[in-house]
Design a protein around this motif. Sequence first.
Motif, PDB file in Angstrom:
ATOM      1  N   ILE A   1       0.866  -1.038  -0.207  1.00  0.00           N
ATOM      2  CA  ILE A   1      -0.057  -0.062  -0.016  1.00  0.00           C
ATOM      3  C   ILE A   1       0.828   1.267  -0.114  1.00  0.00           C
ATOM      4  O   ILE A   1       0.578   2.089  -0.692  1.00  0.00           O
ATOM      5  N   GLN A   2       2.151   1.282   0.813  1.00  0.00           N
ATOM      6  CA  GLN A   2       2.750   2.470   1.069  1.00  0.00           C
ATOM      7  C   GLN A   2       3.497   2.595  -0.339  1.00  0.00           C
ATOM      8  O   GLN A   2       3.666   3.816  -0.574  1.00  0.00           O
ATOM      9  N   SER A   3       4.012   1.792  -0.987  1.00  0.00           N
ATOM     10  CA  SER A   3       4.449   1.813  -2.311  1.00  0.00           C
ATOM     11  C   SER A   3       3.765   2.307  -3.294  1.00  0.00           C
ATOM     12  O   SER A   3       4.235   3.222  -4.080  1.00  0.00           O
ATOM     13  N   PHE A   4       2.576   2.131  -3.447  1.00  0.00           N
ATOM     14  CA  PHE A   4       1.411   2.435  -4.368  1.00  0.00           C
ATOM     15  C   PHE A   4       1.089   3.830  -4.081  1.00  0.00           C
ATOM     16  O   PHE A   4       1.116   4.637  -5.167  1.00  0.00           O
ATOM     17  N   LYS A   5       0.961   4.208  -2.767  1.00  0.00           N
ATOM     18  CA  LYS A   5       0.846   5.539  -2.239  1.00  0.00           C
ATOM     19  C   LYS A   5       1.739   6.752  -2.927  1.00  0.00           C
ATOM     20  O   LYS A   5       1.689   7.637  -3.367  1.00  0.00           O
ATOM     21  N   TRP A   6       3.092   6.218  -2.417  1.00  0.00           N
ATOM     22  CA  TRP A   6       4.053   7.132  -2.928  1.00  0.00           C
ATOM     23  C   TRP A   6       4.280   7.240  -4.483  1.00  0.00           C
ATOM     24  O   TRP A   6       4.534   8.441  -5.070  1.00  0.00           O
ATOM     25  N   LEU A   7       3.945   6.006  -5.071  1.00  0.00           N
ATOM     26  CA  LEU A   7       4.073   6.326  -6.697  1.00  0.00           C
ATOM     27  C   LEU A   7       2.954   7.007  -7.188  1.00  0.00           C
ATOM     28  O   LEU A   7       3.207   7.933  -8.103  1.00  0.00           O
ATOM     29  N   PHE A   8       1.930   6.680  -6.792  1.00  0.00           N
ATOM     30  CA  PHE A   8       0.776   7.721  -7.483  1.00  0.00           C
ATOM     31  C   PHE A   8       0.741   9.093  -6.905  1.00  0.00           C
ATOM     32  O   PHE A   8       0.383  10.120  -7.728  1.00  0.00           O
ATOM     33  N   GLU A   9       1.340   9.445  -5.873  1.00  0.00           N
ATOM     34  CA  GLU A   9       1.676  10.908  -5.693  1.00  0.00           C
ATOM     35  C   GLU A   9       2.596  11.611  -6.479  1.00  0.00           C
ATOM     36  O   GLU A   9       2.579  12.643  -6.884  1.00  0.00           O
ATOM     37  N   CYS A  10       3.825  10.814  -6.669  1.00  0.00           N
ATOM     38  CA  CYS A  10       4.657  11.082  -7.585  1.00  0.00           C
ATOM     39  C   CYS A  10       3.992  11.465  -8.989  1.00  0.00           C
ATOM     40  O   CYS A  10       4.311  12.459  -9.735  1.00  0.00           O
ATOM     41  N   TRP A  11       3.716  10.463  -9.526  1.00  0.00           N
ATOM     42  CA  TRP A  11       2.886  10.822 -10.869  1.00  0.00           C
ATOM     43  C   TRP A  11       1.927  11.842 -10.882  1.00  0.00           C
ATOM     44  O   TRP A  11       2.055  12.754 -11.988  1.00  0.00           O
ATOM     45  N   LEU A  12       0.995  12.023  -9.888  1.00  0.00           N
ATOM     46  CA  LEU A  12       0.047  13.014  -9.720  1.00  0.00           C
ATOM     47  C   LEU A  12       0.826  14.425  -9.708  1.00  0.00           C
ATOM     48  O   LEU A  12       0.493  15.525 -10.371  1.00  0.00           O
ATOM     49  N   CYS A  13       1.826  14.447  -9.020  1.00  0.00           N
ATOM     50  CA  CYS A  13       2.581  15.700  -8.898  1.00  0.00           C
ATOM     51  C   CYS A  13       3.191  16.048 -10.220  1.00  0.00           C
ATOM     52  O   CYS A  13       3.308  17.298 -10.714  1.00  0.00           O
ATOM     53  N   CYS A  14       3.949  15.362 -10.826  1.00  0.00           N
ATOM     54  CA  CYS A  14       4.393  15.471 -12.270  1.00  0.00           C
ATOM     55  C   CYS A  14       3.327  15.924 -13.305  1.00  0.00           C
ATOM     56  O   CYS A  14       3.758  16.458 -14.209  1.00  0.00           O
ATOM     57  N   MET A  15       2.014  15.134 -13.026  1.00  0.00           N
ATOM     58  CA  MET A  15       1.156  15.708 -14.047  1.00  0.00           C
ATOM     59  C   MET A  15       0.338  16.935 -13.568  1.00  0.00           C
ATOM     60  O   MET A  15      -0.939  17.261 -14.149  1.00  0.00           O
ATOM     61  N   GLY A  16       1.035  17.654 -13.034  1.00  0.00           N
ATOM     62  CA  GLY A  16       0.180  18.995 -12.344  1.00  0.00           C
ATOM     63  C   GLY A  16      -0.892  18.649 -11.659  1.00  0.00           C
ATOM     64  O   GLY A  16      -1.779  19.678 -11.301  1.00  0.00           O
ATOM     65  N   GLY A  17      -1.220  17.767 -10.727  1.00  0.00           N
ATOM     66  CA  GLY A  17      -2.053  17.565  -9.738  1.00  0.00           C
ATOM     67  C   GLY A  17      -3.230  17.159 -10.410  1.00  0.00           C
ATOM     68  O   GLY A  17      -4.419  17.195  -9.490  1.00  0.00           O
ATOM     69  N   ASN A  18      -3.354  16.912 -11.730  1.00  0.00           N
ATOM     70  CA  ASN A  18      -4.704  16.777 -12.287  1.00  0.00           C
ATOM     71  C   ASN A  18      -4.870  15.149 -12.397  1.00  0.00           C
ATOM     72  O   ASN A  18      -4.397  14.483 -13.212  1.00  0.00           O
ATOM     73  N   ALA A  19      -5.683  14.716 -11.541  1.00  0.00           N
ATOM     74  CA  ALA A  19      -6.128  13.266 -11.457  1.00  0.00           C
ATOM     75  C   ALA A  19      -6.891  12.927 -12.266  1.00  0.00           C
ATOM     76  O   ALA A  19      -7.797  13.635 -12.884  1.00  0.00           O
ATOM     77  N   PRO A  20      -6.721  11.601 -13.008  1.00  0.00           N
ATOM     78  CA  PRO A  20      -7.712  11.114 -13.812  1.00  0.00           C
ATOM     79  C   PRO A  20      -9.062  10.883 -13.383  1.00  0.00           C
ATOM     80  O   PRO A  20      -9.158  10.810 -12.356  1.00  0.00           O
ATOM     81  N   LYS A  21      -9.732  10.881 -14.356  1.00  0.00           N
ATOM     82  CA  LYS A  21     -11.422  10.288 -14.081  1.00  0.00           C
ATOM     83  C   LYS A  21     -11.316   8.792 -13.764  1.00  0.00           C
ATOM     84  O   LYS A  21     -12.311   8.388 -13.142  1.00  0.00           O
ATOM     85  N   GLY A  22     -10.459   8.015 -14.125  1.00  0.00           N
ATOM     86  CA  GLY A  22     -10.621   6.521 -13.943  1.00  0.00           C
ATOM     87  C   GLY A  22      -9.262   6.023 -14.259  1.00  0.00           C
ATOM     88  O   GLY A  22      -8.355   6.568 -15.199  1.00  0.00           O
ATOM     89  N   ILE A  23      -8.706   4.882 -13.438  1.00  0.00           N
ATOM     90  CA  ILE A  23      -7.579   4.209 -13.706  1.00  0.00           C
ATOM     91  C   ILE A  23      -8.026   2.751 -13.751  1.00  0.00           C
ATOM     92  O   ILE A  23      -8.708   2.248 -12.804  1.00  0.00           O
ATOM     93  N   LEU A  24      -7.653   2.135 -14.919  1.00  0.00           N
ATOM     94  CA  LEU A  24      -7.780   0.802 -15.195  1.00  0.00           C
ATOM     95  C   LEU A  24      -6.466   0.185 -14.769  1.00  0.00           C
ATOM     96  O   LEU A  24      -5.527   0.571 -15.202  1.00  0.00           O
ATOM     97  N   THR A  25      -6.532  -1.349 -14.392  1.00  0.00           N
ATOM     98  CA  THR A  25      -5.506  -2.053 -14.349  1.00  0.00           C
ATOM     99  C   THR A  25      -5.777  -3.349 -15.131  1.00  0.00           C
ATOM    100  O   THR A  25      -6.888  -3.806 -15.306  1.00  0.00           O
ATOM    101  N   VAL A  26      -4.524  -4.007 -15.420  1.00  0.00           N
ATOM    102  CA  VAL A  26      -4.786  -5.359 -16.578  1.00  0.00           C
ATOM    103  C   VAL A  26      -4.441  -6.634 -15.853  1.00  0.00           C
ATOM    104  O   VAL A  26      -4.513  -7.626 -16.401  1.00  0.00           O
ATOM    105  N   GLN A  27      -4.153  -6.651 -14.604  1.00  0.00           N
ATOM    106  CA  GLN A  27      -3.899  -7.952 -13.855  1.00  0.00           C
ATOM    107  C   GLN A  27      -4.985  -8.929 -14.085  1.00  0.00           C
ATOM    108  O   GLN A  27      -4.506 -10.119 -14.112  1.00  0.00           O
ATOM    109  N   CYS A  28      -6.217  -8.401 -13.835  1.00  0.00           N
ATOM    110  CA  CYS A  28      -7.041  -9.702 -13.937  1.00  0.00           C
ATOM    111  C   CYS A  28      -7.345 -10.220 -15.291  1.00  0.00           C
ATOM    112  O   CYS A  28      -7.540 -11.521 -15.544  1.00  0.00           O
ATOM    113  N   ALA A  29      -7.216  -9.537 -16.442  1.00  0.00           N
ATOM    114  CA  ALA A  29      -6.952 -10.123 -17.731  1.00  0.00           C
ATOM    115  C   ALA A  29      -5.983 -10.927 -18.015  1.00  0.00           C
ATOM    116  O   ALA A  29      -6.259 -12.017 -18.585  1.00  0.00           O
ATOM    117  N   LEU A  30      -4.900 -10.546 -17.590  1.00  0.00           N
ATOM    118  CA  LEU A  30      -3.648 -11.438 -17.804  1.00  0.00           C
ATOM    119  C   LEU A  30      -3.706 -12.623 -17.131  1.00  0.00           C
ATOM    120  O   LEU A  30      -3.393 -13.783 -17.287  1.00  0.00           O
TER     121      LEU A  30
END
Length: 328
Positions: free
Chosen positions: A81-110
Motif C-alpha cells: 500500500i505504501q509503495s503504491f501511495k508514494w508512486l501515485f503521489e509522484c505521478w500526480l505531482c508530475c502531471m500538475g495535480g490533475n487526477a484522471p477520471k478513471g484508472i484501469l489495471t490489467v492484472q485480472c485480464a492477464l
Amino acid sequence: MKEKNQNFFFKLELEDDQSIKLAFWEDARSRATCEYFGDVISFDTTYNTNTYNMVFGSFIGVNQHSQSTLLGCALMKNEDIQSFKWLFECWLCCMGGNAPKGILTVQCALMQRHIMKKIPSKLNDYKRHLKIEHDMSHVVWNSHTKELFDRNWNDFLIKYGFVDNKELSAIEAQFQQVYTHQKFKKVQAQFKGKVNCITRSMNSALGYSVYEVVEQVSNSTFNKFAVTHDSVAAQVKCQCLLFESRGILCRHALSVLSFERVNKVSSRYILKRWSKNVKRRHTHQEQPRRASVGAKKQEVRRIGVSFAKYMRICIGIRGAHSHFAPRL
C-alpha cells in the motif's frame, strides 16, 4: 522546478543498504501527452525483471489514434500500500495535480489468460477433454452478462457431470442462487450427507425443539449430535458447530430443518463472504480496452528502451540520499 523540456527522476531508498526501493520516471513528452489523454489511464505492474528483482510499472494512456502512449514508468521493490501511495503521489505531482477520471489495471485480464492456458493440461484425464475445453471457452468468452454466464456455467457443470443433475431442494436452490460454485459444492456435500443421518425428536415446547441426530460414519460407527431448532426465531444450532467454524450449515442441522419441513433458511445462514456477487475493494479490477497489436508492440519497445535507460540511472545514483533528482 518542472521546466518544460526537463526529465524528472524520483527515487526512494531502503533504510539499511541504501539500495533502490522505489523509482519513478516521466518526461516532457509524457506530461504533454497527459494533458490531452490523461482522463483515463491504465496502470500495469505485470512486468518484472529478474536482473534487478524489481517490478516494472507503467502508466499508459490512449491517444486519438487508439494507440497506447507512455505517461510514466516506475520500478518497485514491493507491491504494498505504501509503495503504491508514494508512486501515485509522484505521478500526480508530475502531471500538475490533475487526477484522471478513471484508472484501469490489467492484472485480472492477464490472470484470466494464464488460467485459460492451463486448461488443456488440467483436462487431459477426461476422455472428451477437447469438447470440454471448447465448451468451457465458449462459456468464458461468449457470456456477455453476469446472468448469462451464471446460467451457461451451471449448464456446463451439469452437462459434464461436475455437479449432480438432480432436482434441488428449496433450501439447496436458495444457496445455489447466492453462493459461488466452489462454496456451493461444500454446501451440497452437507446435503448429500443427510442420507446417513437419522433424526429423532427429544422434546419440544413453544416452538423450541431439541433433536438427536444419529449419523452413521461406518458400518459399525455411529455419532450422535444434539440439534436445537427455534421455529419462532428461525434459528438452528448443532453440537458439531460446523456453521460457527466453517460458515456453512451442517448435515445434522439440515436434517432437522428437513424434519421440520422448513423450505427457506434465515438470511443469517447465508453469509455474504461466500456470495458470487461480492466485490472486494483490494481485488476488484476492471479490464481496459486494448489498442491495436502494432501500436501495442511499438509502445512496448518504447517502454523497454525507457526501462533500460533509467535502470542505468538507478544504479548510478543508488547512493544518493535525495528523493527528487532532475536529469542533467
